[in-house]
Design a protein around this motif. Structure first.
Motif, PDB file in Angstrom:
ATOM      1  N   MET A  66       4.649  34.485  -5.782  1.00  0.00           N
ATOM      2  CA  MET A  66       5.574  34.865  -4.711  1.00  0.00           C
ATOM      3  C   MET A  66       4.825  35.605  -3.599  1.00  0.00           C
ATOM      4  N   THR A  67       3.893  36.463  -3.982  1.00  0.00           N
ATOM      5  CA  THR A  67       3.088  37.172  -2.982  1.00  0.00           C
ATOM      6  C   THR A  67       2.235  36.189  -2.191  1.00  0.00           C
ATOM      7  N   ALA A  81      -7.017  36.785  -5.555  1.00  0.00           N
ATOM      8  CA  ALA A  81      -6.676  38.141  -5.984  1.00  0.00           C
ATOM      9  C   ALA A  81      -5.173  38.410  -5.958  1.00  0.00           C
ATOM     10  N   VAL A  82      -4.398  37.596  -5.210  1.00  0.00           N
ATOM     11  CA  VAL A  82      -2.958  37.849  -5.156  1.00  0.00           C
ATOM     12  C   VAL A  82      -2.304  37.667  -6.523  1.00  0.00           C
ATOM     13  N   LEU A  83      -2.929  36.866  -7.384  1.00  0.00           N
ATOM     14  CA  LEU A  83      -2.367  36.676  -8.720  1.00  0.00           C
ATOM     15  C   LEU A  83      -2.381  37.969  -9.522  1.00  0.00           C
ATOM     16  N   PRO A 165      10.691  40.561 -11.422  1.00  0.00           N
ATOM     17  CA  PRO A 165       9.331  40.990 -11.032  1.00  0.00           C
ATOM     18  C   PRO A 165       9.246  41.472  -9.591  1.00  0.00           C
ATOM     19  N   ALA A 166       9.931  40.768  -8.673  1.00  0.00           N
ATOM     20  CA  ALA A 166       9.904  41.164  -7.268  1.00  0.00           C
ATOM     21  C   ALA A 166      10.638  42.487  -7.057  1.00  0.00           C
ATOM     22  N   LEU A 243      10.442  30.077  -4.796  1.00  0.00           N
ATOM     23  CA  LEU A 243      11.061  31.236  -5.445  1.00  0.00           C
ATOM     24  C   LEU A 243      11.083  32.465  -4.536  1.00  0.00           C
ATOM     25  N   TYR A 244      10.036  32.625  -3.736  1.00  0.00           N
ATOM     26  CA  TYR A 244       9.985  33.790  -2.850  1.00  0.00           C
ATOM     27  C   TYR A 244      11.182  33.823  -1.912  1.00  0.00           C
ATOM     28  N   PHE A 245      11.603  32.660  -1.422  1.00  0.00           N
ATOM     29  CA  PHE A 245      12.691  32.609  -0.454  1.00  0.00           C
ATOM     30  C   PHE A 245      14.034  32.917  -1.107  1.00  0.00           C
ATOM     31  N   THR A 246      14.183  32.587  -2.401  1.00  0.00           N
ATOM     32  CA  THR A 246      15.424  32.954  -3.091  1.00  0.00           C
ATOM     33  C   THR A 246      15.537  34.471  -3.197  1.00  0.00           C
TER      34      THR A 246
END
Length: 259
Positions: A66-67, A81-83, A165-166, A243-246
């Motif tokens: 998502m990041t 690294a975002v993972l 998580p978000a 998923l990020y947009f949801t």
């Protein structure tokens, strides 16, 4: 933190944004998804505790993807690294994410365990990659019952963890409270998520039909199997991108997390 109620058509928008954003940074987003899948696969091979470790990592890995989507949306190239985003936000949030992962692993294994009791573990072994499915096995009533039992138990588990998580990372909620608000958000935006799911199902059908049609036109039906697997992986990468947009549209973001 404010919950946003969105119309049903927003589910279609989420799918479009996921696909569009993926094609902005296809190499980066596909590469990150393949790295995520590789790590999950390696972890799942660890004797005895492998599946639990892989499932415990899933919430943190989802946050990482998502990041990456957020980075791509803002015109930046997401780096590997975002993972690790979930584990780079301080000890408190790392502990919260680990607890969230432990709760997800417990829920997943519990659902799988119930299905094991139904058919003696045939569905569990197929689902976890420990056995190849046969037509006779899949037509067994016990196998089909176990499959639907698992789906019925895993669906509410997915809703609990959809935004969790978000919410832990960007809103600083404790794990249990993040599960509650995730479930509430999914239920309050029920029709948007129904459209979201139906749209992705339609995309899946189109991908399968497209691949099989191309293979048939080329006179090589076996080619469908060679193309279909990587095509489905790319589609899964687009799904995770969406998923990020949801999350973004379901909650009013804090200033520092605003896209």
């Amino acid at each position: 933190m404010k919950l946003n109620i969105v119309p049903a058509r927003t589910g279609m928008v989420w799918v479009k944004l996921g696909i569009r954003t993926f094609f902005r940074q296809p190499l980066a987003l596909a590469g990150l998804f393949f790295m995520f899948m590789a790590v999950m696969t390696v972890l799942s091979q660890v004797p005895i505790v492998g599946i639990a470790l892989a499932m415990a990592l899933l919430p943190a890995a989802t946050l990482g993807l998502m990041t990456a989507t957020r980075e791509a949306t803002n015109g930046r190239f997401p780096m590997p690294a975002v993972l690790l985003t979930a584990f780079r936000a301080g000890k408190q949030q790392t502990r919260a994410m680990l607890l969230l992962g432990a709760l997800y692993a417990a829920g997943f294994l519990g659902a799988m365990g119930v299905s094991y009791l139904v058919d003696g573990g045939d569905f569990a072994r197929v689902y976890l990659g420990g056995a190849a499915p046969s037509r006779e096995m899949m037509l067994e009533p016990a196998f089909q019952t176990a499959m639907w039992v698992f789906i019925g138990l895993h669906l509410p588990l997915s809703l609990l963890f959809w935004h969790a998580p978000a919410l832990v990372h960007w809103h600083g909620l404790p794990p249990v409270k993040s599960l509650f608000f995730s479930l509430v958000a999914c239920l309050r935006n029920f029709w948007a998520f129904v459209v979201f799911g139906l749209m992705w199902l339609a995309v899946l059908v189109m991908v399968v039909m497209g691949v099989t049609t191309i293979a048939a036109l080329l006179g090589n039906p076996a080619l469908a199997g060679d193309i279909l697997f990587p095509a489905l992986l790319l589609m899964a990468s687009m799904f995770f991108t969406s998923l990020y947009f949801t999350f973004r549209d379901s909650f009013e973001p804090p200033p520092e997390a605003a896209p």
